[in-house]
Design a protein around this motif. Sequence first.
Motif, mmCIF file in Angstrom:
data_model
loop_
_atom_site.group_PDB
_atom_site.id
_atom_site.type_symbol
_atom_site.label_atom_id
_atom_site.label_comp_id
_atom_site.label_asym_id
_atom_site.label_seq_id
_atom_site.Cartn_x
_atom_site.Cartn_y
_atom_site.Cartn_z
ATOM 1 N N TYR A 1 8.252 -0.131 -5.852
ATOM 2 C CA TYR A 1 7.820 -1.356 -5.172
ATOM 3 C C TYR A 1 7.128 -2.291 -6.151
ATOM 4 O O TYR A 1 7.419 -3.482 -6.221
ATOM 5 C CB TYR A 1 6.884 -1.030 -4.002
ATOM 6 N N ARG A 2 6.226 -1.730 -6.969
ATOM 7 C CA ARG A 2 5.503 -2.596 -7.924
ATOM 8 C C ARG A 2 6.466 -3.205 -8.949
ATOM 9 O O ARG A 2 6.339 -4.366 -9.324
ATOM 10 C CB ARG A 2 4.378 -1.815 -8.605
ATOM 11 N N PHE A 3 7.448 -2.405 -9.364
ATOM 12 C CA PHE A 3 8.439 -2.901 -10.323
ATOM 13 C C PHE A 3 9.236 -4.060 -9.705
ATOM 14 O O PHE A 3 9.428 -5.104 -10.326
ATOM 15 C CB PHE A 3 9.372 -1.741 -10.718
ATOM 16 N N LEU A 4 9.664 -3.909 -8.454
ATOM 17 C CA LEU A 4 10.435 -4.966 -7.789
ATOM 18 C C LEU A 4 9.575 -6.212 -7.590
ATOM 19 O O LEU A 4 10.039 -7.345 -7.735
ATOM 20 C CB LEU A 4 10.976 -4.477 -6.438
ATOM 21 N N GLU A 5 8.317 -5.975 -7.267
ATOM 22 C CA GLU A 5 7.397 -7.096 -7.026
ATOM 23 C C GLU A 5 7.251 -7.927 -8.293
ATOM 24 O O GLU A 5 7.313 -9.158 -8.282
ATOM 25 C CB GLU A 5 6.046 -6.514 -6.609
ATOM 26 N N GLU A 6 7.095 -7.214 -9.414
ATOM 27 C CA GLU A 6 6.990 -7.856 -10.727
ATOM 28 C C GLU A 6 8.192 -8.753 -11.011
ATOM 29 O O GLU A 6 8.105 -9.770 -11.650
ATOM 30 C CB GLU A 6 7.012 -6.736 -11.762
ATOM 31 N N LYS A 7 9.373 -8.277 -10.560
ATOM 32 C CA LYS A 7 10.605 -9.015 -10.834
ATOM 33 C C LYS A 7 10.883 -10.066 -9.756
ATOM 34 O O LYS A 7 11.943 -10.689 -9.739
ATOM 35 C CB LYS A 7 11.803 -8.054 -10.882
ATOM 36 N N GLY A 8 9.995 -10.198 -8.801
ATOM 37 C CA GLY A 8 10.209 -11.183 -7.729
ATOM 38 C C GLY A 8 11.238 -10.729 -6.708
ATOM 39 O O GLY A 8 11.922 -11.538 -6.094
ATOM 40 N N CYS A 9 11.362 -9.421 -6.507
ATOM 41 C CA CYS A 9 12.360 -8.914 -5.554
ATOM 42 C C CYS A 9 11.726 -8.015 -4.508
ATOM 43 O O CYS A 9 12.380 -7.105 -3.990
ATOM 44 C CB CYS A 9 13.423 -8.089 -6.278
ATOM 45 N N ALA A 10 10.465 -8.222 -4.195
ATOM 46 C CA ALA A 10 9.779 -7.280 -3.301
ATOM 47 C C ALA A 10 10.441 -7.184 -1.928
ATOM 48 O O ALA A 10 10.436 -6.134 -1.298
ATOM 49 C CB ALA A 10 8.311 -7.662 -3.159
ATOM 50 N N ASP A 11 11.017 -8.301 -1.467
ATOM 51 C CA ASP A 11 11.622 -8.293 -0.121
ATOM 52 C C ASP A 11 12.782 -7.301 -0.030
ATOM 53 O O ASP A 11 13.137 -6.833 1.048
ATOM 54 C CB ASP A 11 12.096 -9.697 0.269
ATOM 55 N N ILE A 12 13.384 -6.977 -1.166
ATOM 56 C CA ILE A 12 14.502 -6.035 -1.165
ATOM 57 C C ILE A 12 14.020 -4.644 -0.759
ATOM 58 O O ILE A 12 14.728 -3.889 -0.115
ATOM 59 C CB ILE A 12 15.131 -5.958 -2.580
ATOM 60 N N PHE A 13 12.791 -4.328 -1.138
ATOM 61 C CA PHE A 13 12.258 -3.001 -0.849
ATOM 62 C C PHE A 13 12.332 -2.734 0.649
ATOM 63 O O PHE A 13 12.715 -1.659 1.095
ATOM 64 C CB PHE A 13 10.803 -2.918 -1.329
ATOM 65 N N GLN A 14 11.989 -3.758 1.416
ATOM 66 C CA GLN A 14 12.038 -3.681 2.879
ATOM 67 C C GLN A 14 13.445 -3.317 3.351
ATOM 68 O O GLN A 14 13.625 -2.516 4.262
ATOM 69 C CB GLN A 14 11.624 -5.055 3.438
ATOM 70 N N MET A 15 14.459 -3.921 2.700
ATOM 71 C CA MET A 15 15.837 -3.657 3.128
ATOM 72 C C MET A 15 16.264 -2.224 2.876
ATOM 73 O O MET A 15 17.005 -1.628 3.620
ATOM 74 C CB MET A 15 16.808 -4.566 2.387
ATOM 75 N N TYR A 16 15.760 -1.676 1.751
ATOM 76 C CA TYR A 16 16.126 -0.303 1.423
ATOM 77 C C TYR A 16 15.357 0.701 2.264
ATOM 78 O O TYR A 16 15.891 1.664 2.760
ATOM 79 C CB TYR A 16 15.802 0.002 -0.043
ATOM 80 N N PHE A 17 14.055 0.473 2.369
ATOM 81 C CA PHE A 17 13.208 1.538 2.922
ATOM 82 C C PHE A 17 12.395 1.059 4.101
ATOM 83 O O PHE A 17 11.438 1.676 4.491
ATOM 84 C CB PHE A 17 12.245 2.044 1.844
ATOM 85 N N GLY A 18 12.798 -0.102 4.666
ATOM 86 C CA GLY A 18 12.021 -0.709 5.729
ATOM 87 C C GLY A 18 11.951 0.154 6.963
ATOM 88 O O GLY A 18 11.765 1.359 6.913
ATOM 89 N N VAL A 19 12.188 -0.486 8.095
ATOM 90 C CA VAL A 19 11.968 0.119 9.385
ATOM 91 C C VAL A 19 12.626 1.486 9.535
ATOM 92 O O VAL A 19 12.056 2.397 10.110
ATOM 93 C CB VAL A 19 12.512 -0.818 10.493
ATOM 94 N N GLU A 20 13.857 1.611 8.992
ATOM 95 C CA GLU A 20 14.553 2.871 9.227
ATOM 96 C C GLU A 20 13.886 4.024 8.486
ATOM 97 O O GLU A 20 14.149 5.178 8.774
ATOM 98 C CB GLU A 20 16.020 2.784 8.748
ATOM 99 N N GLY A 21 13.045 3.661 7.496
ATOM 100 C CA GLY A 21 12.345 4.708 6.763
ATOM 101 C C GLY A 21 13.266 5.691 6.093
ATOM 102 O O GLY A 21 13.156 6.885 6.260
#
Length: 295
Positions: A274-294
């Motif tokens: 998550y921190r790596f994606l955030e650094e790259k400006g892609c934090a919203d992607i994390f939600q798509m991978y591991f969001g609600v469905e967990g």
Amino acid sequence: ETAEMTNREEAEIQISELDLLSSMFPYEEEFVVTDQLAVAELKHYVDNESAEMPSSKVQFILNVKPEVSNASMVEFSMVCALPFKYPTVLPEITVRSSLLSRSQQIHLNSDLKTYLMQNCSGEPCMLSAREWVKDHAATYVDKELSSSSVTSNAMQSEDITFTRLWIYSHHIYNKQKRKNIIDWAKELSLSGFCMPGKPGVVCIEGLQSNCEEFWSRVRRLTWKRILIRHREDVSLEGGGHAEIQKQRKFSTLEEKCFDAHGARGNHMDLGQLYRFLEEKGCADIFQMYFGVEGH
């Protein structure tokens, strides 16, 4: 762990889906099976233990009238074939209409395929495909009409779309696959990262045609489950090398190991990802991978 579906289970699903379609669309002008023999073979295969695998795919046409006021009731035909392994593999669908130019038709069919790849692997999906066509097909009729010669423009526009694919895999451990991912990305001038482990995450970015070539190679390898979780396409008007470099969020393709210490050493530390994606400006992607469905 669900085992792969057997051929018979797949055949049963195909038959029940065909039954559903005929009950929903009883009129020939909406739904017509173009190869009755294949259906008969398929039913025979399901009913008889000793029957051979059918020799030809079931083929049919679904005609769709989109709900658009100004589209003067134009029809779109979905010409469909079900591969033997459907629904484990996607159906083969070509949407046609007299209103579509060649390039509009290619564009529409490639978007439909992307939609199916992202939403329908392993599930019967003829109804959702039909729904998608009903909702979206009419918008392709007016696309790109401004271009003087549609075909040459279609060829050029291919070169200047910048694409980023976010690929999700149940797991990536195999050394050879990891090497392929890095080598192919280099060969196709793609940047991004690959996070091996479970789950496996691969992000690649670069020219659209190169991303698609990369995806078609990767998905041919054997995977328990792999799919495109998210896709970003940016059209670069006449953009050259510099434009492409400007769009990149990653400089090269590197393997990122976010080791989770502890008993399950192969599970990645998602906090670090998550921190790596955030650094790259892609934090919203994390939600798509591991969001609600967990996942």
